[in-house]
Scaffold this active site. Structure first.
Site: not given
Ligand code: DCM
Ligand code: DCM
Ligand code: ZN
Ligand code: ZN
Ligand code: DCM
Length: 275
Positions: A1, A6, A45, A48, A60, A116, A120, A126, A149, A153
């Site tokens: 999300w 969250h 978040d 990471r 996540h 968190h 998720d 996810h 996605h 989210d």
């Molecule tokens: N996010 C972040 N920095 C980034 C990309 C995304 O902090 N460069 C955070 C804000 C988004 C959240 O990650 O709302 C998405 O959460 P998830 O990736 O766990 O779905």
């Molecule tokens: N994500 C996921 N499954 C994956 C890769 C990423 O659920 N196989 C989620 C984590 C973050 C969002 O998608 O919430 C964007 O991921 P990223 O910033 O790694 O592209």
């Molecule tokens: Zn997350």
């Molecule tokens: Zn997500």
């Protein structure tokens, strides 16, 4: 999300935990306001994307190598990467929270991860491998370009409440209070006992796996009811949204209610264990 989802899960859990649980987590997180959980809900978040926190990226999600919409399902051995996944992470950080020999700073960090990841694990995408959890599927939502996605989210949750108007904490608190009433005396009243059926704090992995399996089933029914190809480039703000919104609402409600039960079980287990 996204952040809004969250934070809502966290406020919802704070509405259901016992007074003893509130006191325990307020002490651990060094915050005695009503925002003690909401304030840490998105910490994982931001972590990471830091150099030190890179290793937590895979925690996540779990990439189920299934085949929606014909076949959904999670196989822990097949789908949890050796670096970890949301199921192993919930196991690890629940265990660390219960470990009274660890430093309180480590246990506080474990608490933030649990808050968190219980969120998720309830986001269907996810728990799905297709196009990296839908990140590679381009769609439209109310005329704007997004990936699938992001729509799950963020776009659907925010549309559900009529927009968050740049105040995610206030909007989340309001939504959490609405969902609290639905659980206590509204549309979720009869479902809520069923939601806790699989909950077993002495087996965090099976508990998390059952939550993930339930989320993943939604991928076949509601996220990709006609498969991934059928959705590419489509507008999801109307008919698709009407079917998805109640599912998002139920997944957020379950996440918050289950997080509260999980925190209560952790605190009673600590009370009953010699330390
Ligand atoms: N996010 C972040 N920095 C980034 C990309 C995304 O902090 N460069 C955070 C804000 C988004 C959240 O990650 O709302 C998405 O959460 P998830 O990736 O766990 O779905
Ligand atoms: N994500 C996921 N499954 C994956 C890769 C990423 O659920 N196989 C989620 C984590 C973050 C969002 O998608 O919430 C964007 O991921 P990223 O910033 O790694 O592209
Ligand atoms: Zn997350
Ligand atoms: Zn997500
Ligand atoms: N760590 C973790 N899960 C574990 C063990 C460690 O997330 N099961 C992370 C959090 C700790 C860091 O690694 O702050 C260093 O831990 P250690 O000093 O135990 O190697």
């Amino acid at each position: 999300w996204g952040g809004f989802g969250h934070i809502t899960v966290a406020y919802l859990a704070s509405n259901f935990v016992s007074n003893e649980t509130t006191a325990f987590f307020q002490g651990l997180l060094r915050n005695d306001t009503e925002h003690y959980l909401a304030g840490v809900a998105t910490w994982a978040d931001s972590l990471r994307y830091t150099r030190w926190g890179r290793f937590t990226g895979p925690f996540h999600f779990i990439d189920a190598k299934d085949s929606p919409p014909t076949y959904c399902g999670i196989d822990y051995e097949r789908d949890c990467k050796k670096e970890g996944c949301v199921v192993s992470a919930l196991h690890n950080y629940t265990t660390r929270l219960l470990d009274t020999e660890l430093h309180v700073s480590e246990r506080a960090m474990a608490a933030k991860f649990v808050v968190h990841f219980v969120g998720d694990i309830h986001q269907p995408l996810h728990t799905e491998d297709v196009a990296r959890g839908g990140n590679g599927i381009h769609v439209l939502f109310d005329g704007r370009n997004f990936n699938l996605h992001h729509v799950w989210d963020t776009s659907i949750p925010e549309k559900l409440v009529g927009g968050i108007h740049r105040k995610p904490y206030e909007a989340a608190k309001r939504w959490a209070d609405v969902l609290t009433t639905e659980i206590n005396e509204g549309k979720f009243l009869s479902a809520k006992d069923e939601w806790l059926k699989a909950t077993n704090v002495s087996d965090p992995r099976s508990t998390a796996l059952s939550w993930a399996t339930e989320s993943n089933a939604v991928v076949c029914t509601t996220v990709l009811p006609q498969g991934p190809d059928a959705i590419v480039g489509q507008e999801l703000g109307s008919k698709y949204y009407e079917a998805a919104a109640p599912v998002v609402e139920a997944q957020i409600a379950k996440a918050g209610y289950r997080l509260a039960a999980w925190m209560d079980l952790i605190v009673s287990s600590l009370r009953n264990q010699p330390s």
